[in-house]
Scaffold this motif. Structure first.
Motif, PDB file in Angstrom:
ATOM      1  N   GLY A   1       7.555 -11.276  12.731  1.00  0.00           N
ATOM      2  CA  GLY A   1       7.190 -12.665  12.498  1.00  0.00           C
ATOM      3  C   GLY A   1       8.199 -13.651  13.043  1.00  0.00           C
ATOM      4  N   SER A   2       9.194 -13.171  13.810  1.00  0.00           N
ATOM      5  CA  SER A   2      10.267 -14.061  14.278  1.00  0.00           C
ATOM      6  C   SER A   2       9.781 -15.116  15.267  1.00  0.00           C
ATOM      7  CB  SER A   2      11.381 -13.257  14.931  1.00  0.00           C
ATOM      8  OG  SER A   2      11.738 -12.179  14.124  1.00  0.00           O
TER       9      SER A   2
ATOM     10  N   TYR B   1       3.057 -16.475  21.829  1.00  0.00           N
ATOM     11  CA  TYR B   1       3.508 -15.285  22.560  1.00  0.00           C
ATOM     12  C   TYR B   1       2.513 -14.130  22.582  1.00  0.00           C
ATOM     13  CZ  TYR B   1       8.008 -17.523  22.882  1.00  0.00           C
ATOM     14  OH  TYR B   1       9.016 -18.390  23.182  1.00  0.00           O
ATOM     15  N   TYR B   2       1.486 -14.196  21.728  1.00  0.00           N
ATOM     16  CA  TYR B   2       0.595 -13.040  21.637  1.00  0.00           C
ATOM     17  C   TYR B   2      -0.144 -12.795  22.953  1.00  0.00           C
ATOM     18  CZ  TYR B   2      -3.332 -10.139  20.234  1.00  0.00           C
ATOM     19  OH  TYR B   2      -4.270  -9.152  20.166  1.00  0.00           O
ATOM     20  N   THR B   3      -0.749 -13.850  23.524  1.00  0.00           N
ATOM     21  CA  THR B   3      -1.496 -13.652  24.777  1.00  0.00           C
ATOM     22  C   THR B   3      -0.562 -13.234  25.903  1.00  0.00           C
ATOM     23  OG1 THR B   3      -1.484 -16.047  24.778  1.00  0.00           O
ATOM     24  CG2 THR B   3      -3.621 -14.987  24.563  1.00  0.00           C
TER      25      THR B   3
ATOM     26  N   LYS C   1       1.249  -9.129  29.675  1.00  0.00           N
ATOM     27  CA  LYS C   1       2.337  -8.302  30.216  1.00  0.00           C
ATOM     28  C   LYS C   1       2.024  -6.823  30.054  1.00  0.00           C
ATOM     29  CE  LYS C   1       6.263 -10.857  31.189  1.00  0.00           C
ATOM     30  NZ  LYS C   1       7.682 -10.972  30.923  1.00  0.00           N
ATOM     31  N   LEU C   2       1.437  -6.472  28.903  1.00  0.00           N
ATOM     32  CA  LEU C   2       1.074  -5.069  28.681  1.00  0.00           C
ATOM     33  C   LEU C   2       0.082  -4.607  29.733  1.00  0.00           C
ATOM     34  CD1 LEU C   2       0.533  -4.439  24.852  1.00  0.00           C
ATOM     35  CD2 LEU C   2       2.301  -3.520  26.326  1.00  0.00           C
ATOM     36  N   LYS C   3      -0.896  -5.453  30.015  1.00  0.00           N
ATOM     37  CA  LYS C   3      -1.914  -5.113  31.013  1.00  0.00           C
ATOM     38  C   LYS C   3      -1.265  -4.934  32.380  1.00  0.00           C
ATOM     39  CE  LYS C   3      -6.513  -6.623  29.662  1.00  0.00           C
ATOM     40  NZ  LYS C   3      -6.436  -6.110  28.363  1.00  0.00           N
ATOM     41  N   LYS C   4      -0.368  -5.874  32.704  1.00  0.00           N
ATOM     42  CA  LYS C   4       0.303  -5.815  33.992  1.00  0.00           C
ATOM     43  C   LYS C   4       1.149  -4.555  34.108  1.00  0.00           C
ATOM     44  CE  LYS C   4       1.279 -10.266  35.397  1.00  0.00           C
ATOM     45  NZ  LYS C   4       2.275 -11.351  35.308  1.00  0.00           N
TER      46      LYS C   4
END
Lengths: 533, 299
Positions: free
Chosen positions: A493-494, A500-502, A507-510
């Motif tokens: 939760g920081s 930042y979620y999207t 980044k994960l997809k990339k």
């Protein structure tokens, strides 16, 4: 004259190099020989004593991870008396420090050095599945049936599925004292829950906890309401809470739902559950229920030891609703026992056997073992002979421990101590000895409950499937880097998930998350076809 | 006037330099003192009060734990000292003989030999072949010798020593030869006494390397009578880590000895591992100074 002397230094150097190499060979073969001859003498002596005309006993080496153990020689002598009598073999237990053990085993395997038995598992760098498919361990499917029938029958068949590689068993499961089936939930400090009249029995998910955390935050200065630890991430490391199970490494994208018959792999970070989770934990963080530096904190023990934690994640099965009488010995995790910090535990989920838990503790037979039959016989012995197991685990009665009741012992200080590592070598259950701190009746009732659950609990739909990460190695490394960057700050939760979620998902997809998921799906489909599911 | 100014300036710079070194010394010393203090503090006090230079609650439990915990620390001390002493001596002997040979111009193939040595700095086989070599071909597993042999020659040290020997004036060696000194005599009576600075430096490096080496022990030693000190302490540390993460174990220990001394035992191990090796510095320092002045007079 002068010409000749030119060569002298180089000749000296060469001779020295040569000599050193030879010295190395010479002494080593010497030292290799001396113990074996003395052993032979011992062996002939003992065979004369026992008057058994059959073959001299074979020496079985067994590698485990453990710190050096005091008085090991004395205990091994006593243990070998039992082993020699029962299966005409002797055991050489080789202990290697935890920090070097996995590396050492992997080196021994790649150099083809023979060993008879070794402790392994599917976590850390122990690599049971990779080593088994590489051919480092012996296929003991038939040997187990023949030489270790009791060990085999004690573990439910569904759990044996979890250590098979291509349908063959490569290791004996140390069916652990705490069983296989587990449930996830929380542990709360009893004094606070009582003080604020919190209805802990009815919590079923994280959100139900919020009122409790809020009350603690307002009423108890200096107390951390919720412990978030990146060692056990509250989302990525506990798929069960969300009705899912991981395929391969927990945090890498590609989970499945445990009630999904089609076994469809998906990205767990794209689910509604994850979005809800982020909302809850961001809310908790903003309200100060979670420590400010939780995302980066490495060591959570000091807070636990200083009794600063009001609630934390736990694996409570059975919990205090299943077995209320457990309350008398249920303390907050790692709190000093003399302070008696009582706790309530409540599980969120039903008992479940995840795909990776059967392979937590395995004893494998080395592929180059010269005596595989004896090795499997030793496995059976370690799992069924209680006096032998107790000897290795606790030492000799009177010297290393005192019996204080039928099933309970008191360890004597500064004597033989196996560092509570007996779960690596096997298990004697049913007549297990308890140390002086345990409440025998309660513990046994708890165990029988767990063993019962092991037979009835839901089993992961991918039990027995092993993900081969080789084809997507690069993607996994990239994804891992992205996870390190985002996961802990988001999950503690920081940072604000709206921002930042999207970014995290992109980044994960990339980094190649979709490739990993596709590869997992492909392998699972093949596995399903091959196993007729 | 001018003289006074100079004096004052000298005073000022002296003050500044001294102050700087005092601060620097403190920066080096305080962490060591802190380690010592933590090792002498009660574990519980560490958690509640934090770290202090003077222990708030004095306790020897850290040391007690280290000494009682496993197989004999004293035996490990003995092994480590033997390995360090014998190993450093042999290392110096082998390295200096080899470096001297490849530093002399009259030795044929010296460049080829040098290349073979230096090649291994850039390229090596990696851990698995190394392990196979030691266990399968040299059969050194579980021997005292393996602890010495694996560190016997270091290419970097050969390089340093060769360059030092090259810098020695040829004329000394030639005049020795003219006076009828043999090669060994020249080497041991003339070259080595001139080389105390480099011998002291390499000796210091290698004795520390021998002293601190735990990995060789972890890989090749299975007999508990041959464990080295550093391996034993390392094992002790990871065992504490393991016990702390094992609820059942830490609870049982806490019942018998109070709190498992995590931090204090860690620091006690640290103090013990500094041990006698710290004495190497003052002993060897003499040679550094001697060597320096010797060079200065020559130049």
């Amino acid at each position: 004259m002068l010409h000749r002397s030119k060569y002298i230094p180089s000749v000296i150097a060469y001779i020295l190099i040569l000599a050193l190499t030879l010295v190395g060979c010479g002494t080593s073969s010497d030292s290799g020989n001396t113990p074996s001859t003395s052993e032979n003498q011992n062996q002939t002596k003992t065979t004369q004593e026992t008057a058994k005309p059959n073959d001299p006993p074979v020496e079985l080496t067994f590698y485990i991870a453990n710190a050096p153990v005091k008085d090991m020689d004395r205990i091994m002598d006593a243990a070998n008396k039992i082993i020699k009598e029962k299966i005409n073999a002797t055991l050489k237990l080789v202990v290697t420090d935890w920090s070097a053990y996995p590396q050492k085993m992997n080196l021994m395997i790649s150099s083809g050095e023979p060993f008879d038995l070794a402790f392994t598992g599917s976590w850390g760098e122990l690599n049971y599945f990779q080593n088994a498919s590489k051919g480092a361990y012996l296929d003991i499917t038939d040997l187990l049936d023949k030489y270790a029938p009791v060990t085999k029958s004690r573990v439910p068949e569904s759990i044996w599925q979890g250590v098979k590689v291509n349908g063959k068993i490569y290791g004996s499961i140390n069916y652990q004292v705490w069983g296989m089936a587990g449930a996830k939930g929380v542990q709360l400090r009893k004094d606070f829950a009582d003080k604020y009249n919190f209805d802990w029995k009815s919590i079923k998910n994280w959100n139900d906890l919020t009122p409790f955390l809020d009350a603690v935050k307002k009423g108890e200065p200096g107390i951390i309401p919720w412990e978030y630890s990146n060692q056990a991430d509250n989302f990525a490391d506990m798929p069960l809470i969300y009705g899912m199970d991981s395929v391969g490494d927990n945090k890498i994208p590609g989970w499945i739902r445990i009630n999904d018959k089609d076994v469809k792999v998906f990205n767990q970070y794209e689910t509604e559950e994850y979005k809800d989770y982020l909302k809850t934990f961001r809310n908790w963080y903003v309200n100060g229920y979670i420590k400010k530096d939780a995302a980066t904190m490495k060591d959570y023990l000091p807070d636990r030891k200083a009794k600063r934690i009001a609630a934390l994640y736990a694996n409570p099965y059975p919990d205090l609703v299943d077995m209320p009488e457990l309350g008398v010995q249920s303390f907050m995790s790692q709190a000093p026992p003399e302070d008696k910090v009582y706790s309530y535990s409540k599980r969120f989920t039903e008992p479940f056997i995840p795909a990776n838990s059967p392979s937590t503790a395995i004893v494998a037979v080395g592929a180059n073992s010269k005596h595989p039959e004896k090795a499997v016989q030793l496995i059976e012995l370690l799992n069924t002979d209680d006096s032998l197991f107790h000897l290795l685990a606790f030492g000799e009665e009177g010297k290393d421990y005192k019996k204080i009741s039928d099933k309970q012992i008191e360890m004597i200080k500064d004597m033989y101590n196996f560092n509570w590592s007996e779960w690596e070598i096997g298990q004697s259950y049913g007549r297990m000895l308890w140390d002086q701190n345990a409440n025998v009746e309660l513990s046994e009732k708890m165990l029988s409950m767990i063993y019962e659950a092991d037979k009835t609990a839901a089993v992961s739909p991918v039990m027995g499937f092993v993900f081969n990460s080789e084809p997507v190695k690069t993607q996994i490394a990239n994804v891992d880097a992205t996870l390190k960057e985002y996961l802990y700050t988001l999950d503690s939760g920081s940072v604000d998930p709206d921002k930042y979620y999207t970014e995290f998902l992109n980044k994960l997809k990339k980094a190649g998350a979709d490739d990993i998921i596709a590869e997992k799906q492909k392998q699972i489909d093949e596995w399903k076809k091959a196993n007729g599911k | 006037m001018g003289q006074l100014k100079m004096k004052r300036e000298g005073l000022f710079s002296k003050l500044a330099i001294n102050l700087m070194f005092i601060v620097y010394c403190a920066m080096c010393l305080i962490p060591v003192l802190l380690v010592l203090s933590i090792s002498l503090t009660n574990e519980k006090s560490l958690l509640t009060d934090g770290y202090h230079l003077i222990p708030k609650e004095f306790s020897l439990i850290g040391y007690q734990y280290v000494f009682s915990g496993t197989t004999s620390i004293l035996n490990a001390y003995k092994i480590t000292m033997i390995v360090t002493a014998v190993g450093s001596f042999l290392h110096l002997l082998v390295t200096s003989l080899m470096s001297y040979a490849i530093s002399r111009n009259e030795v044929r193939y010296r460049n080829q030999v040098s290349f073979l040595v230096f090649f291994t700095i850039l390229f090596n086989g990696g851990l698995a072949p190394y392990y196979i070599l030691i266990t399968k071909y040299l059969h050194l597993k579980d021997t005292l010798l393996v602890l010495i042999i694996v560190l016997l020659v270091s290419p970097v040290h050969v390089l340093i020593m060769r360059n030092f020997f090259k810098a020695l004036p040829d004329s000394i060696i030639e005049s020795a030869r003219i006076d009828g000194s043999g090669e060994f005599n020249t080497f041991f009576r003339i070259v080595l006494p001139l080389s105390t600075p480099v011998l002291a430096t390499i000796g210091l490096f290698i004795s520390i390397a021998y002293w601190n080496d735990w990995f060789t022990s972890a890989l090749f030693i299975e007999n508990n009578k041959l464990y080295t000190l550093q391996y034993l302490l390392q094992a002790l540390m990871s065992n504490i880590q393991y016990l702390l993460s094992n609820e059942q174990a830490s609870r049982a220990i806490e019942k018998s000895i109070g709190m498992l001394p995590g931090e204090s035992a860690r620091m006690a191990a640290c103090v013990l591992s500094i041990g006698p090796i710290i004495l190497m510095y003052p002993v060897l320092q003499r040679y550094f100074v001697k060597g320096l002045t010797l060079g200065a007079v020559k130049a």
